[in-house]
Design an enzyme around this catalytic site. Structure first.
Site, mmCIF file in Angstrom:
data_model
loop_
_atom_site.group_PDB
_atom_site.id
_atom_site.type_symbol
_atom_site.label_atom_id
_atom_site.label_comp_id
_atom_site.label_asym_id
_atom_site.label_seq_id
_atom_site.Cartn_x
_atom_site.Cartn_y
_atom_site.Cartn_z
ATOM 1 N N HIS A 595 0.838 -1.201 0.000
ATOM 2 C CA HIS A 595 0.000 0.000 0.000
ATOM 3 C C HIS A 595 0.866 1.241 0.000
ATOM 4 O O HIS A 595 2.029 1.235 0.431
ATOM 5 C CB HIS A 595 -0.952 0.019 1.197
ATOM 6 C CG HIS A 595 -0.302 0.379 2.502
ATOM 7 N ND1 HIS A 595 -0.107 1.684 2.910
ATOM 8 C CD2 HIS A 595 0.208 -0.407 3.497
ATOM 9 C CE1 HIS A 595 0.471 1.692 4.107
ATOM 10 N NE2 HIS A 595 0.685 0.441 4.482
ATOM 11 N N CYS A 596 0.311 2.319 -0.518
ATOM 12 C CA CYS A 596 0.893 3.655 -0.377
ATOM 13 C C CYS A 596 -0.187 4.480 0.307
ATOM 14 O O CYS A 596 -0.661 4.101 1.374
ATOM 15 C CB CYS A 596 1.342 4.222 -1.716
ATOM 16 S SG CYS A 596 0.157 4.049 -3.068
ATOM 17 N N SER A 597 -0.620 5.561 -0.299
ATOM 18 C CA SER A 597 -1.730 6.317 0.264
ATOM 19 C C SER A 597 -3.040 5.875 -0.379
ATOM 20 O O SER A 597 -3.954 5.406 0.287
ATOM 21 C CB SER A 597 -1.520 7.816 0.076
ATOM 22 O OG SER A 597 -2.560 8.559 0.689
ATOM 23 N N GLY A 599 -3.012 3.538 -2.857
ATOM 24 C CA GLY A 599 -2.860 2.130 -3.230
ATOM 25 C C GLY A 599 -2.857 1.903 -4.726
ATOM 26 O O GLY A 599 -3.172 0.791 -5.177
ATOM 27 N N THR A 603 2.199 1.998 -5.295
ATOM 28 C CA THR A 603 1.897 0.574 -5.135
ATOM 29 C C THR A 603 1.955 -0.147 -6.480
ATOM 30 O O THR A 603 2.587 -1.201 -6.611
ATOM 31 C CB THR A 603 0.504 0.393 -4.497
ATOM 32 O OG1 THR A 603 0.529 0.924 -3.169
ATOM 33 C CG2 THR A 603 0.108 -1.067 -4.441
#
Length: 679
Positions: A595-597, A599, A603
């Site tokens: 995940h990132c922020s 996704g 990602t």
């Protein structure tokens, strides 16, 4: 293409003739061409292996009394009507048929092994009349939900597994043991001794929520957390029609019928005017018969005739609005398709197993060809390619993500998750079906189905859902490619304890940080995840890459990201090794959560690099654009910005140099064509 088709067709004809000749020499009589093709397909037209399978099949049928069935009389009639074993009217994502044995409906004291096995084989014989089932194989689900020790018959289970793995002409793709109780662990350990080492990767013990990793929810019955309401009575009627029709056809053919595969009988192929035509049995429309050999629509390389009953009683219900083009091409018995590892990237990982279920990629180019193409296109050309990809309509729907009760669970209103690939949680509230929702999607990796789970950065209100997903999916590694706060804005909640010794609890799951390792580009946290209800625990490796800006690419080049990616793979391998026999799934382990922020941007870039790097290491070719397209088809809008698409190309070229596939890459002037662009 026509020449290649004819060569393949002639190869199949020669293999079929050789197999039938071998059977004749062995004293077998009345074996049809169609039955021969079943055994050959099950062993990829290897005559010797097909003959060995046929001998084992014959021995099993004779030993277990499976030669003469009376499906319309008791005790077999009563056995069939229990519904303990059935074939679902759906398929998995690779086209494999799905068989379900419901353990709590089986009472060993009330039936014999012979009757139960007859009920299983009678239905399997009908399912195997489908050419697609012959090609794509069978998924066998052993549902132990709510079963008791009195429902379990060790000897019967061993017989069924032994028959399916080596005594029946169908490719056994997977055995999924669902909701196995504690008392089953010991006998299951013994059962695994009867399974060849390479086949063990296909035997999985899973919880009901984890079942969706292997079979689409739309293809599963509601009793297993799916959406299907199968009609077992209708299926038995179909079996009856096929059985009756085959008996009638055998009389028309002068009594020529396979003694042990009576419900598999198919009329013999007849050449007419140089084109393979077929006799038409029940449920075979004249329109479809007219198409055979016309434009190849229903013609297959094997030259198989159509079936004497509906050739496709099973249907697809998964993926890309039901379109499964290319998902099960070249499917085969995985037993002898191990690929050898190449390059340092695979250090500690072992060799992947090629399987049609694992999302194998097509096309590809060498590292040198990629470098030449990137130089020719320049940044502007790659941006144009990305714009073409981004302009396409979404590959699915977002109905669940848009439900009023789920909207607040999405971090961003315009970043939703597809319905067809979404991760489905167990319902935390039995009265609220939407408690199965989390903004997360399965994404295939390199030759591994559902290798990743792409998700958004957890919100405080979804911390419990996030850890529930990690627990239910058996995840061992979590990859985070964002900081919690960037440029003064919150990008992700602090869902795990920062400091060693810290502990938080979300719902019934407690998260404890045991150790923290700070590096220049990343932070590794060693977590202990505990179900406080059962006191069961699992260690989770959490890696956070800290130098990757939102909407952008790492400023220090690709090398640090590639090193981090290798670290992630080694962490997965080490965690999997610690599990030992407790893990019975894919050799590369359960899904890695990334995940990132949102996704989708960082990602999706991370996944693309992993897939492309592994493919280059094992095959010597790469397909960046195709990989991006496949990732986006499972996680909408992945690779969020054009520069991230460019970075994927440059990073793979840098990896190719690092691993010796290229001596060097000259990209001088690569950025010059973009000086006047505003991005």
């Amino acid at each position: 293409m026509e020449i290649a088709f004819r060569r393949s067709f002639l190869k199949v004809l020669r293999a079929t003739k050789a197999f039938l000749d071998t059977l004749t020499e062995a004293g077998a009589v009345c074996v049809s061409r169609a039955t021969a093709i079943k055994f050959l397909l099950a062993r990829k037209f290897d005559v010797d292996r097909a003959f060995a399978l046929w001998r084992q099949h014959e021995a099993t049928r004779r030993r277990e009394g499976l030669s003469k069935f009376a499906p319309f009389e008791d005790p077999l009639k009563a056995e069939l009507e229990t519904g303990k074993f059935t074939i679902l009217p759906t398929r998995d994502a690779t086209g494999a048929a799905i068989a379900v044995f419901t353990a709590n409906k089986h009472f060993p004291t009330q039936t014999t092994h012979q009757t139960t096995l007859q009920g299983v084989v009678y239905q399997l014989d009908v399912a195997l009349q489908s050419l697609e089932t012959q090609r794509a194989g069978l998924v066998f689900i052993y549902d132990m939900t709510d079963s008791k020790y009195t429902n379990f018959d060790y000897e019967l289970s061993r017989k069924i597994l032994t028959m399916l793995k080596g005594g029946y002409p169908a490719k056994l793709k997977k055995v999924l043991i669902v909701t196995a109780p504690l008392w089953f662990k010991a006998p299951f350990g013994i059962l695994r001794l009867f399974v060849r080492e390479k086949l063990r990767e296909r035997v999985h013990t899973v919880s009901a929520p984890q079942l969706g990793v292997h079979v689409p929810r739309a293809s599963l019955p509601k009793q297993l957390g799916g959406q299907l309401e199968p009609d077992h009575a209708a299926w038995l009627d179909h079996c009856k029609n096929c059985y009756t029709n085959n008996l009638q056809n055998s009389k028309l053919d002068g009594g020529t019928i396979d003694e042990y595969v009576i419900s598999n009988h198919i009329p013999v192929v007849k050449p007419q005017n140089g084109i393979i035509e077929h006799e038409v049995g029940c449920d075979m429309t004249s329109d479809r018969a007219a198409r055979l050999g016309d434009n190849g629509t229903d013609m297959h390389i094997s030259g198989d005739p159509p079936y004497t009953c509906d050739p496709s009683p099973l249907r697809h219900t998964h993926g890309f609005n039901g379109d499964l083009k290319g998902r099960h091409i070249n499917s085969g018995d995985e037993d002898d398709l191990d690929l050898s590892s190449r390059g340092a990237w695979s250090s500690g990982e072992g060799s992947p197993t090629l399987s049609d279920e694992e999302g194998a990629a097509g096309g590809g180019e060498s590292a040198g060809a990629l470098a030449a193409r990137v130089r020719a296109l320049g940044r502007r050309g790659l941006h144009a390619h990305y714009d073409d990809i981004r302009a396409r309509a979404p590959a699915g729907t977002f109905h669940h993500a848009k439900l009023p009760s789920n909207l607040a669970k999405n971090r961003y209103t315009d970043v939703l998750c597809y319905d067809h690939s979404r991760v489905i949680l167990s319902q935390s509230d039995p009265d609220d079906p939407t408690t199965d929702y989390i903004n997360a999607n399965y994404v295939d990796g390199y030759k591994q189905k559902n290798a990743f789970i792409c998700t958004q950065g957890p919100l405080p209100k979804t911390f419990g859902d996030f850890w529930r997903m990690v627990w239910e999916q058996g995840t061992l590694v979590v990859v985070m490619t964002t900081r919690t706060v960037e440029r003064g804005r919150v990008k992700c909640g602090q869902y795990w304890p920062l400091a060693a010794g810290g502990r938080v609890q979300h719902g019934h799951l407690a998260v404890t940080t045991e150790a923290v390792d700070h590096q220049d580009d990343y932070i590794v946290s060693h977590l202990l995840l505990t179900d406080v209800r059962t006191e069961q625990s699992r260690r989770v490796w959490h890696g956070q890459y800290t130098r990757w800006p939102d909407y952008g690419v790492p400023g220090a080049g690709a090398a640090p990201v590639l090193r981090f990616l290798q670290l992630v793979r080694r962490a997965q391998h080490a965690a999997l090794a610690d599990l030992g026999d407790a893990w019975a799934g894919h050799s590369r382990g359960p899904p890695i959560v990334v995940h990132c922020s949102a996704g989708i941007g960082r990602t999706g870039t991370f996944l693309t690099l992993d897939i492309c790097a592994l493919r280059l290491a094992h095959e010597g070719v790469v397909d960046v654009r195709g990989t991006v397209e496949r990732v986006r088809a499972q996680r909408a809008h992945s690779i969020q910005m054009p520069d991230q698409y460019v970075f994927c190309h440059l990073a793979i070229l840098e990896y190719a140099v690092m691993q010796g596939y290229l001596e060097s890459v000259d990209l001088s002037g690569f950025d010059e064509d973009n000086d006047d662009e505003s991005e």
